[in-house]
Design a protein around this motif. Structure first.
Motif, PDB file in Angstrom:
ATOM      1  N   GLN A  68       2.783  65.603  44.460  1.00 33.94           N
ATOM      2  CA  GLN A  68       1.769  66.079  44.889  1.00 33.94           C
ATOM      3  C   GLN A  68       1.159  65.872  46.400  1.00 33.94           C
ATOM      4  O   GLN A  68       1.292  64.721  46.804  1.00 33.94           O
ATOM      5  CB  GLN A  68       0.580  65.834  43.776  1.00 33.94           C
ATOM      6  N   SER A  69       0.809  66.851  46.894  1.00 29.21           N
ATOM      7  CA  SER A  69      -0.073  66.777  48.314  1.00 29.21           C
ATOM      8  C   SER A  69      -1.494  67.187  48.611  1.00 29.21           C
ATOM      9  O   SER A  69      -2.152  67.301  49.611  1.00 29.21           O
ATOM     10  CB  SER A  69       0.811  67.130  49.323  1.00 29.21           C
ATOM     11  N   SER A  70      -1.772  67.714  47.152  1.00 22.18           N
ATOM     12  CA  SER A  70      -3.068  68.560  47.216  1.00 22.18           C
ATOM     13  C   SER A  70      -4.318  67.582  46.966  1.00 22.18           C
ATOM     14  O   SER A  70      -5.394  67.972  47.540  1.00 22.18           O
ATOM     15  CB  SER A  70      -3.516  69.572  46.316  1.00 22.18           C
ATOM     16  N   CYS A  71      -4.135  66.342  46.381  1.00 18.72           N
ATOM     17  CA  CYS A  71      -5.286  65.534  46.288  1.00 18.72           C
ATOM     18  C   CYS A  71      -5.031  64.422  47.566  1.00 18.72           C
ATOM     19  O   CYS A  71      -4.191  63.614  47.252  1.00 18.72           O
ATOM     20  CB  CYS A  71      -5.434  65.055  44.986  1.00 18.72           C
ATOM     21  N   PRO A  72      -5.916  64.409  48.294  1.00 19.40           N
ATOM     22  CA  PRO A  72      -5.749  63.537  49.609  1.00 19.40           C
ATOM     23  C   PRO A  72      -6.226  61.959  48.938  1.00 19.40           C
ATOM     24  O   PRO A  72      -6.072  60.823  49.895  1.00 19.40           O
ATOM     25  CB  PRO A  72      -6.809  63.888  50.528  1.00 19.40           C
TER      26      PRO A  72
END
Ligand code: ZN
Length: 174
Positions: A68-72
């Motif tokens: 995943q890359s959408s939650c920083p």
């Protein structure tokens, strides 16, 4: 890893009461399943969401739980909020409780609705992060917050009065 005091009682009681128990952890399937089996808890767990591991010869390979890359806030291999959202898309619950201690438990704690309870382990990173956000003008946690030191107190919060006698017995036996 030694079990947290009362964790066996907590898991077996929740399972006996018909609750779904979803384990979301940044460990791996081999470790988690072994630990649960050793403590006689594997068949009490509804779902394990963790990194996939498998043996090839004498080497243990571990594949990320997700990418995943959408939650920083979370590492690319696991955002526990994503895991929860995905699980809740196909399961609806009247009551939700979330129990955790780590830094990576903060993200899902902010996801919980106001009628949920979040149990941060006293003195651990999740407890500190929740205290910090609650001290700001815009706290990110909506759920009721009940810090814990052993799992018997979690059980008493979820089922007030119900397991008191058994708890005392278990404590005396230990
Ligand atoms: Zn996240």
């Amino acid at each position: 890893m030694r079990p947290t005091p009362g964790v066996e009682k907590l898991i077996t009681s929740l399972a006996a009461e018909g609750w779904d128990i979803v384990l979301i952890t940044d460990a791996n399937t081999v470790f988690v399943q072994h630990w649960l089996k050793v403590h006689g808890l594997l068949n009490k767990i509804t779902k394990i969401i963790t990194n996939r591991a498998f043996w090839q010869g004498d080497r243990l390979f571990i594949e990320p739980c997700m990418r995943q890359s959408s939650c920083p806030r979370c590492p690319s291999n696991l955002c526990k909020s994503h895991a929860l959202v995905e699980w809740c898309a196909t399961h609806s619950y009247a009551r939700m409780v979330y129990c955790g201690d780590g830094r990576n438990d903060f993200c899902p704690a902010t996801f919980l609705p106001a009628n949920a309870i979040v149990f941060p382990r006293r003195g651990y990173p999740l407890d500190d992060l929740i205290k910090k956000t609650m001290a700001t003008p815009t706290p990110q946690v909506k759920a009721r917050i009940v810090p814990w030191s052993d799992c018997y107190s979690i059980l008493q919060t979820i089922f007030p009065g119900k397991f008191v006698e058994t708890n005392t017995l278990t404590t005396q036996q230990m």
